[in-house]
Design an enzyme around this catalytic site. Sequence first.
Site, mmCIF file in Angstrom:
data_model
loop_
_atom_site.group_PDB
_atom_site.id
_atom_site.type_symbol
_atom_site.label_atom_id
_atom_site.label_comp_id
_atom_site.label_asym_id
_atom_site.label_seq_id
_atom_site.Cartn_x
_atom_site.Cartn_y
_atom_site.Cartn_z
ATOM 1 N N HIS A 162 -9.067 -4.053 -29.348
ATOM 2 C CA HIS A 162 -10.154 -4.306 -30.323
ATOM 3 C C HIS A 162 -10.792 -5.682 -30.093
ATOM 4 O O HIS A 162 -11.337 -6.267 -31.030
ATOM 5 C CB HIS A 162 -9.655 -4.211 -31.771
ATOM 6 C CG HIS A 162 -8.853 -2.982 -32.057
ATOM 7 N ND1 HIS A 162 -9.394 -1.832 -32.585
ATOM 8 C CD2 HIS A 162 -7.538 -2.710 -31.842
ATOM 9 C CE1 HIS A 162 -8.443 -0.912 -32.716
ATOM 10 N NE2 HIS A 162 -7.304 -1.429 -32.256
ATOM 11 N N SER A 289 -31.450 -20.491 -15.598
ATOM 12 C CA SER A 289 -32.489 -20.042 -16.507
ATOM 13 C C SER A 289 -33.767 -20.776 -16.162
ATOM 14 O O SER A 289 -33.729 -21.936 -15.752
ATOM 15 C CB SER A 289 -32.073 -20.338 -17.945
ATOM 16 O OG SER A 289 -33.221 -20.453 -18.769
ATOM 17 N N LYS A 295 -28.141 -23.611 -18.111
ATOM 18 C CA LYS A 295 -27.614 -22.242 -18.006
ATOM 19 C C LYS A 295 -27.081 -21.887 -16.617
ATOM 20 O O LYS A 295 -27.609 -22.306 -15.606
ATOM 21 C CB LYS A 295 -28.697 -21.222 -18.384
ATOM 22 C CG LYS A 295 -28.986 -21.161 -19.868
ATOM 23 C CD LYS A 295 -27.782 -20.793 -20.724
ATOM 24 C CE LYS A 295 -27.425 -19.319 -20.640
ATOM 25 N NZ LYS A 295 -28.432 -18.467 -21.273
ATOM 26 N N GLU A 302 -23.747 -8.826 -14.719
ATOM 27 C CA GLU A 302 -24.615 -8.147 -15.697
ATOM 28 C C GLU A 302 -25.367 -6.988 -15.060
ATOM 29 O O GLU A 302 -25.506 -5.913 -15.645
ATOM 30 C CB GLU A 302 -25.615 -9.143 -16.290
ATOM 31 C CG GLU A 302 -24.970 -10.195 -17.179
ATOM 32 C CD GLU A 302 -25.951 -11.308 -17.519
ATOM 33 O OE1 GLU A 302 -26.819 -11.071 -18.373
ATOM 34 O OE2 GLU A 302 -25.855 -12.396 -16.914
#
Length: 469
Positions: A162, A289, A295, A302
């Site tokens: 979980h 970024s 970043k 991804e």
Amino acid sequence: MGKRTSRPVSRSGRFTRGPGADVARFTESVSFDWRLWRHDLQGSLAHARMLQRIGVLTKAECKAIAKGLEQIYAEIEAGKFRWKPELEDVHMNIEAELTRRVPAGAKLHTGRSRNDQVALDVRMWLRDEITELVTIELPDLQRALVELGERNQAIIIPGYTHLQRAQPVYLAHHLLAYVEMLARDNSRFSGCFSRLNVCPLGSGAIAGSTLPLDRQFVAEQLGFKDSKGRPAVSQNSMDAVSDRDFMVEFCATGALLAAHLSRLAEDLILWASSEFNFIKIADAYTTGSSLMPQKKNPDIAELTRGKTGRVYGNLMALLTLLKGLPMTYNRDLQEDKERLFDTADTVRSCVRLMAAMLRHTKVNAAACTAAASDSTLLATDLADHLVRRGMPFRLAHHAVGTAVALAEKLGKPLGDLTAAELKSLNAAFGKDAKDCFSLVRAMARRNLTGAPGTKEVAKQLARWRRLLA
Ligand code: ARG
């Protein structure tokens, strides 16, 4: 829309004119099925040899055809072959060019249809694709996972259910879970291979041929074999020209592989976040970024997660293509190849990049150790302590629950409760209850087969190292 003026001359005697440009554009497949060229040439060569065996081609004709096919092979390989969309597909392009050079080329299509030809070519193409996946790409990714585990063999992290901290595990154990998944993917791809390794050539357009084609010979030439190594030929001509089960199987197996890769990608994304900080992915596998200077985004992971969507989509597109399709070959089936190619290309690149990224990932030992030192991860071990002292597990679970509540109330970690505090909650807690909170001992205890114990994980790493050698 395209011009309708310059209609090519029809190749067929049935039609006086070829299709208009817009129709040709709509119906052509050579823009994507040119990829089958190697296998198309191999298939044609085997077919030509067979035609010579049964006397349709003379020895000289077969030789001329073989030479012509060889030249075409070299030209395509060198990027010098001019594919003509007006010739529709890879099969017609190659045959037309062969016939232009070698008159006997006009005999090559004897007893053959593009329906059994395309079924043959795709099967051969997919055999090679699967062979590379199961013998090179997947084992290499498994190896990269094992190596990362071995490089960090002492690292313990919280295991999660979980997405809540559950029990401690070795990082290697977590990584080996993916090695197991990939082994099943590998076996599914191999199963797909064994079922697709049947030669459809000789099925003609739908109903075989009236000529005495030697199907066994062609199957043998092209390496189509059953499990006993005997030449394997399809047993029903209608099934053979319309069967795309093997593509569905490949795309379904690819979809499950993509699912596994997406879970691994998600773990890496989480672990690379500041919140977890378990790993650092090398700069080469991340991007910055355009706006936020600080970043460092795990884009490869991804995209791997994201590409799962198209791989699932390919499977769904194929299944939909086949639904309710009347027997036998229908032009709808031309839509199968882009989906198949896309799944093959996508999963292969994801597997490759994942392996490379893992080899360029560093583990942050301090952050892992800090997270794994959370003593609540060993609450179950404390319950097992009570079980060893004769308490039924349900009661032990409750007793440890009261200890967790007390620690929370006192504002300290579970492992910092004193022996006296534990004893005050339940007399069954022994003097040695607190030993449960030694992570080293806790990991040594988990030595069931498949558990994340110190010895067991070392054993599993060694087993996989051996299997993947
Ligand atoms: N380009 C076709 C395909 O990919 C090859 C078979 C064409 N057969 C036919 N009867 N038009 O399916």
